[in-house]
Design a protein around this motif. Structure first.
Motif, PDB file in Angstrom:
ATOM      1  N   ALA A 143       1.176  -1.019  -0.382  1.00  0.00           N
ATOM      2  CA  ALA A 143      -0.387  -0.038   0.304  1.00  0.00           C
ATOM      3  C   ALA A 143       1.120   1.614  -0.275  1.00  0.00           C
ATOM      4  O   ALA A 143       1.494   0.938   1.243  1.00  0.00           O
ATOM      5  CB  ALA A 143      -1.045  -0.311   1.361  1.00  0.00           C
ATOM      6  N   ALA A 144       0.826   2.495  -0.792  1.00  0.00           N
ATOM      7  CA  ALA A 144       1.094   3.334  -0.995  1.00  0.00           C
ATOM      8  C   ALA A 144       0.736   4.720  -1.075  1.00  0.00           C
ATOM      9  O   ALA A 144       1.879   5.382  -1.659  1.00  0.00           O
ATOM     10  CB  ALA A 144       1.787   3.181  -2.548  1.00  0.00           C
ATOM     11  N   ARG A 145      -0.538   4.749  -0.574  1.00  0.00           N
ATOM     12  CA  ARG A 145      -1.123   5.829  -0.912  1.00  0.00           C
ATOM     13  C   ARG A 145      -0.382   7.157   0.288  1.00  0.00           C
ATOM     14  O   ARG A 145      -1.150   6.689   1.007  1.00  0.00           O
ATOM     15  CB  ARG A 145      -2.750   6.004  -0.550  1.00  0.00           C
ATOM     16  N   ASP A 146      -0.308   7.706   0.621  1.00  0.00           N
ATOM     17  CA  ASP A 146      -0.155   8.955   1.169  1.00  0.00           C
ATOM     18  C   ASP A 146      -1.390   9.184   2.683  1.00  0.00           C
ATOM     19  O   ASP A 146      -2.243   9.074   1.810  1.00  0.00           O
ATOM     20  CB  ASP A 146       0.162  10.425   1.599  1.00  0.00           C
ATOM     21  N   LEU A 147      -0.843   9.308   3.674  1.00  0.00           N
ATOM     22  CA  LEU A 147      -2.167   9.184   4.420  1.00  0.00           C
ATOM     23  C   LEU A 147      -2.437  10.974   4.461  1.00  0.00           C
ATOM     24  O   LEU A 147      -2.811  11.287   4.398  1.00  0.00           O
ATOM     25  CB  LEU A 147      -0.970   9.504   6.402  1.00  0.00           C
ATOM     26  N   PRO A 148      -4.023  10.299   4.328  1.00  0.00           N
ATOM     27  CA  PRO A 148      -4.408  11.555   3.808  1.00  0.00           C
ATOM     28  C   PRO A 148      -5.089  12.783   4.991  1.00  0.00           C
ATOM     29  O   PRO A 148      -4.735  12.426   5.780  1.00  0.00           O
ATOM     30  CB  PRO A 148      -6.498  11.533   4.004  1.00  0.00           C
ATOM     31  N   ASP A 149      -4.480  14.184   4.444  1.00  0.00           N
ATOM     32  CA  ASP A 149      -4.472  14.945   5.407  1.00  0.00           C
ATOM     33  C   ASP A 149      -5.011  15.628   6.780  1.00  0.00           C
ATOM     34  O   ASP A 149      -5.084  15.924   7.636  1.00  0.00           O
ATOM     35  CB  ASP A 149      -4.300  16.975   4.578  1.00  0.00           C
ATOM     36  N   PHE A 150      -6.715  15.386   6.279  1.00  0.00           N
ATOM     37  CA  PHE A 150      -7.555  15.462   7.498  1.00  0.00           C
ATOM     38  C   PHE A 150      -7.402  13.921   8.469  1.00  0.00           C
ATOM     39  O   PHE A 150      -7.728  14.645   9.337  1.00  0.00           O
ATOM     40  CB  PHE A 150      -9.032  14.811   6.638  1.00  0.00           C
ATOM     41  N   TYR A 151      -6.535  13.374   8.872  1.00  0.00           N
ATOM     42  CA  TYR A 151      -5.743  12.726   9.534  1.00  0.00           C
ATOM     43  C   TYR A 151      -5.213  13.604  10.679  1.00  0.00           C
ATOM     44  O   TYR A 151      -5.895  13.266  11.534  1.00  0.00           O
ATOM     45  CB  TYR A 151      -5.157  11.180   9.565  1.00  0.00           C
ATOM     46  N   TYR A 152      -5.496  15.087   9.963  1.00  0.00           N
ATOM     47  CA  TYR A 152      -4.885  15.842  11.214  1.00  0.00           C
ATOM     48  C   TYR A 152      -5.282  16.577  11.362  1.00  0.00           C
ATOM     49  O   TYR A 152      -5.236  17.362  12.369  1.00  0.00           O
ATOM     50  CB  TYR A 152      -2.978  16.577  10.667  1.00  0.00           C
ATOM     51  N   SER A 153      -6.626  16.737  10.727  1.00  0.00           N
ATOM     52  CA  SER A 153      -7.348  18.545  10.590  1.00  0.00           C
ATOM     53  C   SER A 153      -9.254  17.199  11.377  1.00  0.00           C
ATOM     54  O   SER A 153      -9.548  17.923  11.789  1.00  0.00           O
ATOM     55  CB  SER A 153      -8.521  19.316   9.649  1.00  0.00           C
ATOM     56  N   GLY A 154      -9.249  16.219  11.028  1.00  0.00           N
ATOM     57  CA  GLY A 154     -10.909  15.853  11.543  1.00  0.00           C
ATOM     58  C   GLY A 154     -11.314  16.762  10.716  1.00  0.00           C
ATOM     59  O   GLY A 154     -12.666  16.022  10.407  1.00  0.00           O
ATOM     60  N   ASP A 155     -11.301  17.070   9.166  1.00  0.00           N
ATOM     61  CA  ASP A 155     -11.747  18.008   8.538  1.00  0.00           C
ATOM     62  C   ASP A 155     -12.708  17.072   7.222  1.00  0.00           C
ATOM     63  O   ASP A 155     -11.906  16.782   6.531  1.00  0.00           O
ATOM     64  CB  ASP A 155     -11.337  19.741   8.182  1.00  0.00           C
ATOM     65  N   THR A 156     -13.434  16.122   7.709  1.00  0.00           N
ATOM     66  CA  THR A 156     -14.066  15.171   6.276  1.00  0.00           C
ATOM     67  C   THR A 156     -15.881  15.709   6.204  1.00  0.00           C
ATOM     68  O   THR A 156     -15.771  15.371   7.447  1.00  0.00           O
ATOM     69  CB  THR A 156     -13.547  13.419   6.166  1.00  0.00           C
ATOM     70  N   ASP A 157     -16.036  14.592   5.463  1.00  0.00           N
ATOM     71  CA  ASP A 157     -17.884  14.622   5.408  1.00  0.00           C
ATOM     72  C   ASP A 157     -17.800  13.297   6.191  1.00  0.00           C
ATOM     73  O   ASP A 157     -19.359  13.081   6.329  1.00  0.00           O
ATOM     74  CB  ASP A 157     -18.275  14.576   4.233  1.00  0.00           C
ATOM     75  N   MET A 158     -16.663  12.328   5.822  1.00  0.00           N
ATOM     76  CA  MET A 158     -17.310  11.462   6.324  1.00  0.00           C
ATOM     77  C   MET A 158     -17.794  11.134   8.441  1.00  0.00           C
ATOM     78  O   MET A 158     -16.774  11.664   9.428  1.00  0.00           O
ATOM     79  CB  MET A 158     -15.943  10.216   6.301  1.00  0.00           C
ATOM     80  N   HIS A 159     -18.539  11.800   8.895  1.00  0.00           N
ATOM     81  CA  HIS A 159     -18.944  11.625   9.729  1.00  0.00           C
ATOM     82  C   HIS A 159     -18.091  10.571  11.076  1.00  0.00           C
ATOM     83  O   HIS A 159     -17.983  10.829  12.312  1.00  0.00           O
ATOM     84  CB  HIS A 159     -20.052  11.519  10.459  1.00  0.00           C
ATOM     85  N   CYS A 160     -18.014   9.565  11.035  1.00  0.00           N
ATOM     86  CA  CYS A 160     -17.649   8.621  11.926  1.00  0.00           C
ATOM     87  C   CYS A 160     -16.079   9.156  11.975  1.00  0.00           C
ATOM     88  O   CYS A 160     -15.251   8.967  12.596  1.00  0.00           O
ATOM     89  CB  CYS A 160     -17.488   7.149  10.938  1.00  0.00           C
ATOM     90  N   LEU A 161     -14.983   9.279  10.474  1.00  0.00           N
ATOM     91  CA  LEU A 161     -13.470   9.657  10.900  1.00  0.00           C
ATOM     92  C   LEU A 161     -13.459  10.860  11.283  1.00  0.00           C
ATOM     93  O   LEU A 161     -12.651  10.991  12.137  1.00  0.00           O
ATOM     94  CB  LEU A 161     -12.834   9.206   9.809  1.00  0.00           C
TER      95      LEU A 161
END
Ligand code: FAD
Ligand code: SF4
Length: 511
Positions: free
Chosen positions: A337-355
């Protein structure tokens, strides 16, 4: 101080136990405890501000406690102008100050630091003794012996050995109640409950406040905040946190162990891992207190067995794996697996409510409970094909309880299956359905958990099938995945294409 040269005893930030192995049999008159706040340790990954503040504040209080108990403590603060910034640099300076006869240290919780310690003897021309960490139930040799010759290292069998060894929840040679494991009673979703216990909060004293100010100033670019800082910092406070859990939460711990609720970061979890891992609480004592609650009829067997299993089972087992598998274990990447960790892991800024819930509370409190770590942030990264090393760094940074010996096997092995199945018998891949069953997150989400494809569909759904399809060569013969692979095989070609296209366009939107 006695006339002979002293023994120098470095005490690391997660070794704040009064009965540490390096202190056993040592005469306090003839020893110097060295405690070091060093830049290298606070910045080798960008630890959450609250994690750094917790460790430094607990260290400063532990130093006072040990002094009160008659030990000589040489304490180097982070902002000491002469601070060299590294453990080895501080050992060198301490040798100059104290001219010790030898160094005696308890083994660390990380390969990186172990390697550093192993250089000291040659580097400084002084005898260095590295003692086993007696705060664990199972030492390296015992784990090795248990693991030797087994094709699969399943936690359940290891756990039974630890039950026998401690006698916890044993009825003679048999498990209490006739079964070793009551997990099937432990998977209830929770409802919003006005009587949900609130965690016990500790107000920072002057020493802690000084640390909070230092951290706010020095680590402003590290993730997370300090506004909700309410950790226990001393052993006495940690014992109060333990009592609070035993009295208020343990009885319902089992039932709601896997549940998740919007705006409820803690539910009935113990929140004790930071204190166990830093040495303020003893794991077996804690289990004995939990067992008493069962014996006195205050907590049911499913709760107490479930809780004890996490500690003498999972906690000991992952440590065994970490040391057995060696320093390269963290580099495993079974799925490439090679995808970069999405930026929202450091902000919580995503429409996916669970995340956004799991990450938001992580940044606020340096805490998320096990199922949030495993089945929300972990599963999403697994399905999205995130580089497991980047994810490992994230978990190590953001949780107050994170030390490599416990974080790496949980992330690399359990959550990402990056070791190819050494630790877990199948990857923790799941669609939105699991999250919907175990939480109220989906009812607050802009995505539709029932929809499989399209812009409004819950991303977990298409990602789940895409993960299975793209890894079929590696997972197709896993017996525990036989059913989903049969379901995938039965799908119409058009549906398969739609699911994979939906996953692809979602993943592209992350880049
Ligand atoms: C990806 C991932 C990363 C993790 N990283 C860490 C970590 O860095 N440090 C850490 O202590 N735990 C880690 N865990 C395990 C677990 O999530 C935490 O121990 C738990 O959430 C701590 O909260 P609590 O004290 O409220 O636990 P509770 O739910 O109250 O459980 C009681 C205790 O059991 C122990 N425990 C439970 N599960 C595990 C486990 N899988 N491994 C080891 N101990 C366990 C902990 O000491 C915990 O305090 C991780 C899990 C996952 C899936
Ligand atoms: S619908 Fe999907 S993304 Fe939204 S909360 Fe549920 S599982 Fe998470």
């Amino acid at each position: 101080m006695a006339n002979s040269k002293p023994v120098l005893i470095p005490i690391l930030g997660d070794q704040l136990s009064r009965d540490l192995s390096s202190l056993a049999g040592v005469d306090a008159e003839n020893a110097v405890l060295l405690m070091m706040e060093v830049d290298e340790e606070t910045t080798y990954v960008r630890h959450h501000k609250a994690k750094i503040a917790f460790i430094l504040a607990a260290m400063r209080h532990h130093a006072e406690d040990m002094q009160d108990r008659g030990w000589t403590v040489d304490y180097v603060k982070l902002d000491d102008p002469d601070n060299s910034g590294s453990f080895s640099g501080e050992i060198a300076r301490a040798i100059e100050r104290h001219d010790p006869a030898s160094i005696c240290v308890t083994e660390p919780g990380e390969w990186r630091v172990r390697a550093m310690m192993e250089e000291w003897e040659e580097k400084f021309g002084i005898k260095v003794e590295i003692c086993p960490d007696s705060r664990f139930l199972c030492d390296h040799a015992e784990f090795e012996e248990w693991a030797e010759g087994r094709k699969q290292l399943r936690m359940e069998y290891f756990y039974r050995e630890m039950r026998r060894k401690t006698g916890l929840l044993m009825d003679g040679d048999d498990p209490e109640g006739g079964k070793w494991n009551y997990d099937q009673d432990n998977r209830k979703p929770a409802d919003q409950d006005l009587f949900m216990p609130k965690p016990i909060a500790f107000r920072p004293d002057e020493t802690t406040q000084e640390v909070l100010d230092l951290v706010a100033d020095r680590f402003a670019d590290h993730p997370g905040g300090l506004d909700n800082f309410q950790f226990a910092i001393t052993r006495a406070e940690a014992l109060r946190a333990r009592r609070h859990f035993l009295d208020e939460c343990l009885a319902r711990f089992g039932d709601y162990q896997d549940a998740m609720l919007t705006g409820e970061p803690f539910l009935y979890h113990s929140l004790l891992s930071p204190y166990l891992n830093i040495g303020l609480l003893d794991p077996v004592d804690l289990c004995r207190e939990a067992e008493k609650k069962y014996a006195e009829g205050d907590a049911p067997l499913n709760a107490v067995e479930g809780f004890i299993r996490q500690i003498i089972g999972w906690r000991e087992y992952v440590r065994g794996i970490y040391w057995r598998e060696g320093p390269d274990y963290a580099e495993n990447n079974f799925f490439d697996a090679a995808r970069d960790l999405p930026d929202f892991y450091y902000s919580g800024d995503t429409d996916m409510h669970c995340l956004s819930q799991a990450i938001g509370q992580t940044l606020d409190y340096a805490y998320a409970h096990h199922i949030q770590r495993l089945m929300i942030t972990g599963t999403f990264a697994l399905l999205a094909g995130v580089d497991p090393h980047q994810l490992h760094i994230w978990y190590l940074e953001v949780y107050a309880d994170a030390y490599e010996w416990v974080e790496v096997p949980n992330t690399v092995g359990m959550s990402q299956f990056a070791d190819g199945g050494l630790l877990a018998s199948k990857p923790y891949a799941a669609s939105g359905n699991y999250i919907n069953k175990m939480s109220d997150y989906c009812s607050h989400c802009r995505y539709d958990v029932k929809a499989k494809t399209g812009e409004d569909a819950c991303p977990f759904n298409a990602l789940y099938w895409d993960f299975l399809a793209r890894n079929e060569e590696k997972l197709g013969d896993n017996r525990r995945l036989a059913m989903p692979y049969r379901t995938w095989a039965k799908k119409e070609k058009g549906e398969k294409i739609a699911l994979r296209n939906s996953a692809r366009s979602f993943l592209e939107s992350l880049d």
